[in-house]
Design a protein around this motif. Structure first.
Motif, mmCIF file in Angstrom:
data_model
loop_
_atom_site.group_PDB
_atom_site.id
_atom_site.type_symbol
_atom_site.label_atom_id
_atom_site.label_comp_id
_atom_site.label_asym_id
_atom_site.label_seq_id
_atom_site.Cartn_x
_atom_site.Cartn_y
_atom_site.Cartn_z
ATOM 1 N N TRP A 109 0.791 -1.229 0.000
ATOM 2 C CA TRP A 109 0.000 0.000 0.000
ATOM 3 C C TRP A 109 0.824 1.280 0.000
ATOM 4 C CZ3 TRP A 109 -5.578 0.445 1.280
ATOM 5 C CH2 TRP A 109 -6.247 -0.784 1.167
ATOM 6 N N ASP A 110 2.073 1.217 0.444
ATOM 7 C CA ASP A 110 2.877 2.451 0.428
ATOM 8 C C ASP A 110 4.320 2.132 0.060
ATOM 9 O OD1 ASP A 110 3.355 1.260 2.962
ATOM 10 O OD2 ASP A 110 2.293 2.847 4.021
ATOM 11 N N ALA A 111 4.971 3.114 -0.560
ATOM 12 C CA ALA A 111 6.332 2.892 -1.048
ATOM 13 C C ALA A 111 7.006 4.217 -1.338
ATOM 14 C CB ALA A 111 6.314 2.035 -2.309
ATOM 15 N N ALA A 112 8.315 4.121 -1.561
ATOM 16 C CA ALA A 112 9.097 5.265 -2.024
ATOM 17 C C ALA A 112 10.122 4.763 -3.031
ATOM 18 C CB ALA A 112 9.793 5.969 -0.864
ATOM 19 N N GLY A 113 10.490 5.636 -3.933
ATOM 20 C CA GLY A 113 11.473 5.299 -4.962
ATOM 21 C C GLY A 113 11.708 6.505 -5.842
ATOM 22 N N THR A 114 11.878 6.267 -7.126
ATOM 23 C CA THR A 114 12.122 7.361 -8.060
ATOM 24 C C THR A 114 11.127 7.305 -9.210
ATOM 25 O OG1 THR A 114 13.779 6.005 -9.213
ATOM 26 C CG2 THR A 114 14.576 7.552 -7.534
ATOM 27 N N VAL A 115 10.877 8.457 -9.798
ATOM 28 C CA VAL A 115 9.961 8.532 -10.936
ATOM 29 C C VAL A 115 10.605 7.878 -12.146
ATOM 30 C CG1 VAL A 115 8.743 10.075 -12.517
ATOM 31 C CG2 VAL A 115 8.893 10.651 -10.075
ATOM 32 N N ALA A 116 9.909 6.899 -12.724
ATOM 33 C CA ALA A 116 10.404 6.217 -13.926
ATOM 34 C C ALA A 116 9.754 6.769 -15.188
ATOM 35 C CB ALA A 116 10.141 4.714 -13.832
ATOM 36 N N ALA A 117 8.507 7.201 -15.095
ATOM 37 C CA ALA A 117 7.779 7.758 -16.242
ATOM 38 C C ALA A 117 6.539 8.456 -15.726
ATOM 39 C CB ALA A 117 7.402 6.665 -17.238
ATOM 40 N N VAL A 118 5.996 9.367 -16.529
ATOM 41 C CA VAL A 118 4.759 10.059 -16.166
ATOM 42 C C VAL A 118 3.813 10.060 -17.361
ATOM 43 C CG1 VAL A 118 5.877 11.543 -14.468
ATOM 44 C CG2 VAL A 118 5.644 12.339 -16.814
ATOM 45 N N GLY A 119 2.514 10.121 -17.061
ATOM 46 C CA GLY A 119 1.516 10.227 -18.112
ATOM 47 C C GLY A 119 1.526 11.604 -18.754
ATOM 48 N N ALA A 179 8.043 3.447 4.121
ATOM 49 C CA ALA A 179 7.150 2.895 5.140
ATOM 50 C C ALA A 179 6.229 3.936 5.750
ATOM 51 C CB ALA A 179 7.991 2.250 6.248
ATOM 52 N N MET A 180 6.213 5.138 5.200
ATOM 53 C CA MET A 180 5.580 6.268 5.869
ATOM 54 C C MET A 180 4.152 6.578 5.440
ATOM 55 S SD MET A 180 6.955 10.236 5.965
ATOM 56 C CE MET A 180 6.730 10.523 4.196
ATOM 57 N N ALA A 181 3.845 6.469 4.172
ATOM 58 C CA ALA A 181 2.701 7.192 3.611
ATOM 59 C C ALA A 181 1.379 6.945 4.333
ATOM 60 C CB ALA A 181 2.564 6.887 2.123
ATOM 61 N N TRP A 182 0.881 5.718 4.305
ATOM 62 C CA TRP A 182 -0.445 5.485 4.865
ATOM 63 C C TRP A 182 -0.475 5.752 6.371
ATOM 64 C CZ3 TRP A 182 -5.057 5.697 3.105
ATOM 65 C CH2 TRP A 182 -5.354 5.301 1.791
ATOM 66 N N LEU A 201 -4.105 14.488 24.893
ATOM 67 C CA LEU A 201 -4.440 13.440 23.928
ATOM 68 C C LEU A 201 -3.838 12.119 24.378
ATOM 69 C CD1 LEU A 201 -5.378 12.445 21.026
ATOM 70 C CD2 LEU A 201 -3.055 13.058 20.283
ATOM 71 N N MET A 202 -4.648 11.073 24.368
ATOM 72 C CA MET A 202 -4.124 9.728 24.547
ATOM 73 C C MET A 202 -3.957 9.094 23.173
ATOM 74 S SD MET A 202 -5.606 6.427 26.683
ATOM 75 C CE MET A 202 -7.213 6.434 25.866
ATOM 76 N N VAL A 203 -2.733 8.663 22.860
ATOM 77 C CA VAL A 203 -2.495 7.880 21.656
ATOM 78 C C VAL A 203 -2.409 6.431 22.095
ATOM 79 C CG1 VAL A 203 -0.962 7.412 19.716
ATOM 80 C CG2 VAL A 203 -1.294 9.767 20.497
ATOM 81 N N PHE A 204 -3.401 5.646 21.729
ATOM 82 C CA PHE A 204 -3.443 4.239 22.125
ATOM 83 C C PHE A 204 -2.871 3.411 20.979
ATOM 84 C CE2 PHE A 204 -4.856 0.083 23.206
ATOM 85 C CZ PHE A 204 -4.945 0.072 24.588
ATOM 86 N N GLY A 205 -1.817 2.653 21.288
ATOM 87 C CA GLY A 205 -1.060 1.974 20.236
ATOM 88 C C GLY A 205 0.079 2.863 19.777
ATOM 89 N N ALA A 206 0.681 3.577 20.722
ATOM 90 C CA ALA A 206 1.628 4.643 20.389
ATOM 91 C C ALA A 206 2.964 4.150 19.879
ATOM 92 C CB ALA A 206 1.847 5.538 21.612
ATOM 93 N N SER A 207 3.242 2.847 19.981
ATOM 94 C CA SER A 207 4.504 2.332 19.464
ATOM 95 C C SER A 207 4.336 1.632 18.128
ATOM 96 C CB SER A 207 5.143 1.378 20.476
ATOM 97 O OG SER A 207 4.226 0.367 20.875
ATOM 98 N N GLY A 208 3.123 1.640 17.574
ATOM 99 C CA GLY A 208 2.872 1.021 16.278
ATOM 100 C C GLY A 208 3.136 1.974 15.131
ATOM 101 N N GLY A 209 2.831 1.523 13.914
ATOM 102 C CA GLY A 209 3.112 2.326 12.725
ATOM 103 C C GLY A 209 2.418 3.670 12.736
ATOM 104 N N ILE A 210 1.111 3.673 12.919
ATOM 105 C CA ILE A 210 0.362 4.930 12.961
ATOM 106 C C ILE A 210 0.665 5.681 14.249
ATOM 107 C CG2 ILE A 210 -1.937 5.974 12.980
ATOM 108 C CD1 ILE A 210 -2.933 3.479 11.468
ATOM 109 N N GLY A 211 0.684 4.955 15.368
ATOM 110 C CA GLY A 211 0.785 5.590 16.669
ATOM 111 C C GLY A 211 2.067 6.362 16.888
ATOM 112 N N HIS A 212 3.227 5.796 16.495
ATOM 113 C CA HIS A 212 4.482 6.503 16.790
ATOM 114 C C HIS A 212 4.620 7.759 15.946
ATOM 115 C CE1 HIS A 212 6.355 4.767 13.152
ATOM 116 N NE2 HIS A 212 7.439 5.474 13.396
#
Length: 333
Positions: free
Chosen positions: A85-95, A145-148, A168-179
């Motif tokens: 669902w999420d990634a990073a890299g370089t532009v290879a081509a554009v429409g 690993a960041m986008a979503w 604010l309480m962040v529940f699940g604060a050490s997970g992907g979204i939470g941290h």
């Protein structure tokens, strides 16, 4: 990436260029993931083709692999199916309708694998609306690993609309979204009580700016919450469901607010006194512009717990069941 040319009695047939990918030929367990070469995705007029360097691995990938999302988006499933669902890299081509991106430029993106495939592959195609430049201070591995996760955290905080010094309480604060939510909240001056998992999770939340961090599996969350905010917390962002999360929401005052991303399960059996807003992360250009502005003003750390080579993506899926903090990733290129 080059295609193959074959000559036949009727003329010349040019086969589409191929790429390495990890695919599913049917939904199921980890062993259904297999590596092989498949055609590159077609680039439409409004698309960006990304040469993937790193892709994120999240709990939703495992759910999708099992078939839990089959038909959920109103589009028939076709195989071979590429997750990611999420990634990073370089532009290879554009429409031909796309402006503002240069070939070779570092970018990150949030996509939905159905129906054109995800990022467990050397190349991924995404509508330009959902592609953004990687800020200079962010390593490509972290951007992959960041986008979503970051956009879901940002959308939740914008929904809560807290002022500086509110709680604010962040529940699940050490997970992907939470941290990431911990850091984005601190950027707004919000006082954060982080409910994390494990000593390493508590340490991560503290290092990233939580005013108070506790282990939700070993400590009394309600007692910690009322000590942190005697009159009740102003809000909560819940990134991990279950009984402890549900009980913890009693610490939110009745006039408070709770943000709960769609897909975080299980949802509360008993509705809390405070208003719960279920929401989806905004992955639009406007949202990534806001995220990038925050990163440029205030560095954002994406904690990548482990990175696996693409051919070992099955091990990454197995690791989703282990204890880890932050996010998992695969290195593609």
């Amino acid at each position: 990436m080059n295609g193959r040319v074959e000559r036949t009695a009727g003329g010349v047939i040019v086969e589409p260029p191929l790429m390495n990918a990890v695919v599913l030929d049917r939904f199921g367990g980890v062993d259904e993931l297999s590596s092989r070469r498949i055609p590159l995705p077609e680039v439409g007029d409004d698309d960006v083709l990304i040469r993937v360097e790193y892709a994120g691995v999240g709990s939703w990938d495992a759910a999708e692999r099992k078939g839990d999302f089959d038909g959920a988006f109103g589009i028939p499933t076709t195989f071979p199916y590429v997750l990611g669902w999420d990634a990073a890299g370089t532009v290879a081509a554009v429409g031909r309708n796309v402006a503002g991106f240069d070939v070779g430029e570092r970018v990150y993106a949030a996509t939905m694998p159905v129906a054109r495939g995800g990022f467990y592959a050397e190349y991924g195609v995404v509508e330009a609306e959902f592609v953004a430049r990687v800020p200079d201070r962010v390593p490509t591995e972290q951007a992959g690993a960041m986008a979503w996760d970051a956009l879901t955290a940002l959308s939740g905080l914008e929904l809560l609309d807290l002022r500086s010094h509110e709680t604010l309480m962040v529940f699940g604060a050490s997970g992907g979204i939470g941290h990431l939510a911990v850091q984005l909240a601190r950027h707004r001056g919000i006082r954060v009580l982080a409910v994390a998992s494990g000593d390493d999770g508590v340490a991560l939340a503290r290092r990233l700016g939580a005013e108070r961090a506790i282990d939700g599996r070993r400590e009394d969350v309600l007692a910690a919450a009322y000590e942190f905010a005697p009159g009740g917390l102003d809000a909560a962002l819940v990134t991990a469901g279950g009984g402890i999360a549900e009980r913890s929401l009693r610490a939110i005052r009745k006039s408070g607010r709770i943000a709960w991303p769609n897909g975080v399960l299980p949802v509360p059996v008993t509705a809390p006194d405070a208003t719960v807003s279920y929401y989806d992360g905004d992955r639009s250009r406007a949202a990534t512009d806001r995220l990038n502005a925050i990163i440029e003003a205030n560095s954002l750390v994406v904690h990548v717990a482990r990175t696996f080579p693409l051919e070992r993506v099955g091990d990454a899926h197995r690791a989703l069941s282990d204890h880890y903090v932050g996010k998992l990733a695969v290195k593609v290129a």
